[in-house]
Enzyme design. Structure first.
Site, short mmCIF file in Angstrom:
data_model
loop_
_atom_site.label_atom_id
_atom_site.label_comp_id
_atom_site.label_asym_id
_atom_site.label_seq_id
_atom_site.Cartn_x
_atom_site.Cartn_y
_atom_site.Cartn_z
N HIS A 178 0.88 -1.40 0.29
CA HIS A 178 -0.29 -0.31 0.12
C HIS A 178 0.23 1.39 0.13
CE1 HIS A 178 -3.65 2.65 1.13
NE2 HIS A 178 -2.41 2.90 1.60
N CYS A 179 0.56 2.08 -1.31
CA CYS A 179 1.71 3.16 -0.99
C CYS A 179 0.90 4.57 -0.68
CB CYS A 179 2.80 3.21 -2.69
SG CYS A 179 3.21 4.17 -3.16
#
Lengths: 461, 143
Positions: free
Chosen positions: A184-185
């Site tokens: 998850h960026c």
């Protein structure tokens, strides 16, 4: 007999979604994105989606636009005059490419798996519980399969009520299972998964080129200027913006180039960040384990990951919710018309009696498929999931959202403390932080990556 | 007999139960469904027929996800246009999905509805399962 209203699926009638909207003049027909159970935001009537916590996406956009803007305004005129006009052209192309790929990474469905319907969930539960044990301790929720002679464990996701396909992971921030979950960026404000990995990779590679290009041009600019003005200080005074760009680019280059290098390695070996960090296929495990998904050829791996067929979204965000299902949405947490904040602790447990009732009532009208929207999803029933969970689901959400990770394997040893810069610090990786673990231990524990220079895992129990 | 039972007639029947055909991951992450014949369908349909349906579906999904010159070309072209081409063009995968939808509808009309069964397109279940709804055998005569 033939003129009764039907209750079951009639594929031929499903094509005409317009009839539905025309018959419901008083009730506004809602679209499926409005009742989506994950932690996502939707814009443009479901066309664009983001994670609810969009992280530092505004910062990312701001830094890119500001640095590029300063470059075009302050450095390009000098360079065009003294060197060549191709400089702003190249810069422009790179900038456009970066922005487009960033928006595509951020705004599309990363490969979210829609949650299982109550019927499906019940069927799976039946299969798991067919031993008939009535103890409180739930049976182990894993299934082992063989892929390319490699034993792979499929875990059961308590939120989505299904066995996760291989390489799928549940993102605790977005509360969705994402296929081929990478991480998850926070910089792009979305998960990176099967559908947007290629955009993400294109984004970081083109951003490396852009920052290097701007950095090089600014250095050239200042050098030329200082030569003609007999002094670097004078040159800096004439063009202070260049120093700003220099600083931003200098710090970004380390992290972005490092990240690009790391992801190039992942692409070439057909691995995900999640698998790499957890060492799923590393030989350190002592067993004969290798990545079962690799094609053992760098070129093939790259082609497959980056140029493979583009899978469609499995969520039918813009399909219409049938009004028949609306009264059936009986949930403990209030069903907001728009962004539904899913919270595990709100999942109520009901007995099997209610489960059977809901199964009997399920009208099974899931699809509102028009021929040009093949993507559908059984969202209307999803809210029922929360009322028919058989076991108490854990609410062990992973705590901190702000830890940054230093990639010990990153080719460039970038220090962790580079926040506040363009793309600074390495990505906050949030691989499967929420493993499907009930309060009683199943031998799994959420893993949080700590903020230490050497990769330390802190298993939480 | 079988011809009088169309999909419309299924409306009148009640849902007896549902069978879910799960995914088969032994070949990796490609979309493939198990061809194992569910016990609940034994009294309703031919094992051969069922397996043929599932196998055809598997083949169609394999075609959608096939890695070859065409998909690489599509991917490279998309990359060069900064992926904006996806806004105007339908991907190969989507084209095959339409084919699959048509096939399922055809199967339902010709084979499954007369037997009191209904196949649900897996895409409506997130490609997780092939859902087969079994209707009560009230109005439908014995085979």
């Amino acid at each position: 007999m033939k003129n009764c209203e039907y209750q079951q699926i009639d594929p031929r009638a499903l094509r005409t979604s317009t009839t539905r909207t025309s018959t419901n003049k008083n009730v506004r027909v809602r679209r499926k994105w409005e009742v989506f159970p994950g932690n996502n935001r939707f814009y443009c009537d479901g066309r664009i989606m983001l994670a609810r916590q969009c992280g530092v996406l505004p910062l990312t956009i701001g830094l890119i636009f500001i640095t590029s803007g300063l470059f075009f305004i302050f450095d390009c005129p000098f360079l065009v005059h003294n060197l060549t006009f191709f400089i702003p052209v190249i810069g422009g192309v790179l900038f456009v490419f970066v922005v487009i790929t960033l928006f595509q990474t951020s705004f599309i469905d990363p490969g979210i798996l829609p949650r299982a319907l109550p019927d499906e969930a019940a069927d799976i539960e039946k299969q798991i519980d067919n031993s008939g044990s009535s103890t409180y301790r739930p049976p182990p929720r894993t299934k082992e399969i063989l892929i390319n002679d490699q034993v792979v464990k499929l875990k059961y996701c308590f939120t989505c009520k299904m066995f996760r396909p291989p390489r799928t992971s549940h993102c605790s921030l977005c509360d969705n299972c994402v296929e081929r979950f990478d991480h998850h960026c926070p910089w792009v404000g979305n998960c990176v998964g099967k559908r947007n990995y290629r955009f993400f990779y294109a984004f970081i590679v083109s951003l490396s080129f852009l920052t290097s290009f701007i950095f090089g041009c600014v250095i050239t600019h200042l050098t030329l200027r200082s030569q003609s003005m007999n002094g670097i200080i004078q040159a800096i005074k004439e063009s202070p913006a260049s120093v700003v760009e220099l600083v931003i680019c200098f710090f970004s280059i380390w992290s972005i180039l490092g990240l690009s290098g790391f992801h190039t390695y992942l692409v070439a070996s057909n691995l995900t960040t999640n698998e790499d960090i957890k060492g799923s296929w590393s030989s350190k495990r002592g067993e004969e384990s290798g990545n079962p998904y690799t094609y053992n050829n760098i070129f093939t791996n790259c082609c497959v990951v980056l140029c493979g067929p583009m899978p469609p979204s499995l969520l039918d965000r813009r399909g219409f919710l049938l009004p028949d299902d609306a009264p059936q949405i009986v949930t403990s947490d209030t069903e907001l018309p728009h962004f539904v904040a899913k919270n595990d602790t709100n999942m109520c447990t009901q007995g099997t009696k209610e489960l059977l009732e809901s199964m009997a009532h399920s009208t099974v009208i899931q699809s509102t498929c028009a021929p040009d929207t093949p993507k559908t999803t059984p969202v209307p029933q999803e809210s029922l999931l929360r009322t028919v969970s058989i076991t108490v689901s854990p609410s062990s959400k992973s705590p901190s959202t702000g830890c940054s990770v230093c990639q010990a394997r990153c080719p460039i040893d970038a220090p962790c403390s580079q926040r506040g810069n363009k793309q600074a610090a390495l990505h906050t990786h949030k691989p499967m932080l929420r493993v499907s673990s009930p309060p009683y231990s199943l031998g799994h524990s959420p893993i949080i990556l700590s903020d230490t220079p050497d990769m330390g895992f802190i298993p939480l129990n | 007999m079988a011809e009088t039972h169309s999909l419309q007639d299924l409306r009148q029947a009640a849902v007896a139960s549902k069978v879910f055909v799960q995914r088969d991951y032994t070949s990796g992450t490609i979309c493939k469904f198990q061809t194992k014949f569910p016990a609940e369908l034994e009294s309703r349909i031919d094992k051969q027929q069922f397996e043929e349906t599932i196998q055809t579906l598997n083949n169609l999904y394999a075609e959608a996800e096939k890695l070859g010159g065409r998909s690489y070309l599509e991917g490279c072209l998309a990359c060069l246009t900064a992926y904006t081409i996806f806004l105007c063009m339908e991907t190969h995968y989507e084209k095959v999905l339409k084919k699959i939808a048509k096939y399922i509808q055809e199967q339902n009309e010709k084979i499954y509805a007369p037997l009191g069964l209904l196949l649900t397109d897996p895409i409506e279940r997130g490609l997780r399962v092939v859902e087969i709804t079994i209707f009560e055998d009230r109005s439908i005569g014995s085979r």
